[in-house]
Each structure stands twice: as C-alpha cells, then as structure tokens.
Design a protein around this motif. Sequence first.
Motif: not given
Length: 430
Positions: A176-186, A123-127
């Motif tokens: 920040r941008t990644d986090l907000i995007e994930l948050w916004d898309k729930r 999810l957090i892009g560490l794949d």
Amino acid sequence: MADLLNVEHVRRTFPRGSGDELLVLDDVNLTLREGEIVGLLGRSGSGKSTLLRLIAGLARPQGGTLTYLGAPIEGPARGVAMVFQSFALFPWLTVLENVQLGLEAQGLPLQDIRTRSLAAIDLIGLDGYESAYPRELSGGMRQRVGFARAMVVHPNILLMDEPFSALDVLTAENLRTDLIELWDKRQLPIKGIILVTHNIEEAVQMCDRVLMFSSNPGRVASELKIDLPQPRDRTSPAFEDYVDRIYVEMTARRVERLRAAQMVGPQGIGMPLTHVSPNQISGLIEALAAPPYGGKADLPDVAYEQELEVDELFPVAEAMQLLRLAEVEGGDIKLTHMGKRFADAELNERKEIFSRALQSYVPLAAHIKKVLDERASHSAPRARFLDELEDHMAEDAAEETLKTVVSWARFSELFSYNDDAEVFSLENPT
Ligand code: ADP
Ligand code: MG
C-alpha cells in the motif's frame, strides 16, 4: 477535472433457481474523476465485485448507464485494467511473461512489449525477478506481478478488488505504501483508481473519497471525502477521526437494517442471519467485560485490539445486539445487563441465558422449537425449514441462516440437529 467514469442508476440482477431474480445492485451512482482514488467500502456480498465487472465491461447491467470517457461501456474497454485479490497469475509463465500477457492483446511490436513490461516490473519493485515463476514468489511479490500486469497497459482506470486482503499485515502495508508513493509522485501510468475494500483503515489511508455501500441490494449509501495530504499518518487524530466517522456511519445503518429485519415476515422468521459461532460471541463478550473496556468500548478500538476486520467484527456485534447481549449505538458497543451476567456465568448458566435469548429474540429458533414441541416424534427434516426460509430470502442466505440457528441452538441445547440425517430433534445426543 474531467470525468473518467460515470455510473448512473445502475441495476444488476441475477436469476435465481426459483425463477425470480436476486437484486444485487440497485440505483448505483458514482463518478471517478481524473487524479482520484475512490474507495468502495461494503460488507461481503454487497455487490462490489459485481460493480467492478460492470465497469470493466465484463458484464452488462439490467438498467442504468456506464460511461467511460464519455462513451457507453459496451464490452471490455481498452484503458480499464483490473487487479484481483487472488493474483490470477499463470503458474507456467515467468514474471516477465505474465506481465507481457497484459500487452500482447494490443498487437504492439515485440520489442515495445518487452521494454514496457520491464519498465513496469522495475517500477513496482520486482527488478531481478523477471525470470522467476509465481510459485517461487511470496504472496506480496505475486501481487506485485498482478499490479505490474495491470499497469503495463497504461490504463486510464485501475480497478482493484480487495488487492491486499490475501496478504499478511506487514506485506499489505508495504505494498500500500509503495503504491501510494508512486501514485503521489505521479509515476504510475494511471489516471484514476477504484479500490474495493472492506478494511476501513485501508480506505482512509488510500482514498480521496470513500463510498459506503449498503447490502441487499447494493447501493451507495453515503460518501466521505478524506481531506488529508499523503502520506497519511495512521496514528494522527485526524486519521482516527475519519475512521471513527465511517464506523459510526456503517454501524448506524446496520442497526437500522437489523431493526427493520426483526419485523419482517408474519412470524419474523424472514430475518437473514450472518453465521457467527457461539464461541465468537462468548469471546467478544469476555473481551468487553474485561479491562480496559469494563463493558463498553469503541468499535474501532475493539476491532484493532482483537485484530478483527470489519467484516468479522460487525456480524458478531450484530448477533450480540440481536440476542440483546449488547447494544450497538453510534460507534460504540456496550454490554447489556444480560451480557454482563453472561460474562460472569459458568457454562451451564451461559447456555440458559443463550437459550432464553434465542427463544425471545430469534423468531426462527422459537419457530423450530415450537414445531418440534408439537410433533409426536419431536423431530422434523431440515428441508421443512429451508423451504420456509426460501420464501423470504435467497437460497444461500437461507442456508446460512439455518446453519447459524443450528450452531446457536446446539450451544444452548435448545434443540439438536443431526447433520447426516438432516433432521432436527429435541433430543440431545450425549
Ligand atoms: P462482493 O464483492 O461485495 O462481496 P459480489 O459482487 O461478489 O459481492 O456478489 C454480490 C451478490 O451477487 C452475492 O449474493 C452473489 O452471490 C451474487 N452473485 C454474484 N455473481 C453472481 C452470478 N454470476 N450469478 C448469480 N449470483 C451472483
Ligand atoms: Mg468481492
């Protein structure tokens, strides 16, 4: 929406060496509702980390109450996770092991721990980095591990303590941008976030509400709702308007505090000074005197153009105001007549201007000078002044105040200080 967290009238003190107490948080109130990101904005030392520790149940307040989902917080609560500025990863564990650690305390079956950890990493892009060690990762990737470890427990509340401030500008922006995007898309397994920051733009970019913290003691001084849809455009006038409003709010309060502090104490020496070097002051004066400012500027513009954080800019602006080299009003900073002269002057005249300002407006500097003038030896030990200062302020504030006056006095040649002997004197060693 339901309240995730209620903080009411919280008070926290720490014992001081002298036997009395340092009041760090006083009458702090805040609420975090489901679906919200709430920002805590305040200068360093205002008690933000202390408040997060109370919310996380890692410490107890001396007064007031903290409730999480309606129940009092009496110890570390399951469902409250924290991300730190310093990443706090275990160097001998891989990315996957570091993330799994977050879940192992919960006694889940191993297979579940693994599945959930891999999902958080993904999810957090560490794949692809599961088996890497922290030392093999960049700062940004390490902080992603920090996020994954916090999220893997599916916390109701995520507490973030300046999580982007150790990262370079671009990396921080990406995260920040990644986090907000994930948050916004729930997509985040989280119900509410408290973000501690001293970066005003970051607060406006990420938060639904921003609470502005005052210092000494820390307290919520005001609140601003950021009514902009995500993702937010940093260059839009509405965004800039919020940033300006916070600047105005924060500078107004600091100027007030400074004016009050200048009147404290019988000789006014009880005014705590934040360490700012004469170089920083000269630098900002020169920048303000030059185009495009011509002596006057918007603080947010200066911060942006000089690449300064609020925490760096405010103390310099404050020192300039104290020395009457500039006026801070609303969100503006404006050179005074003396400030303009300083900008135009050669080094020797700058020293003179500085020396006069010190003697006129910094009671501690005038006091030290007077003591040195009166003594036959024209010298005095550091301890003499430190003791005196500690009657007015905490030990670390007294140390910093003295250090500040020393660097200002050295520059202006008002008096000198020998670091090895810890002695002040009138002689200027050449
Ligand atoms: P911030 O996170 O806003 O920078 P902190 O919460 O870290 O501020 O610290 C607020 C004040 O409390 C500081 O003056 C700090 O020295 C003091 N403080 C924090 N933790 C302790 C402690 N464990 N013991 C004594 N003083 C502390
Ligand atoms: Mg802190």
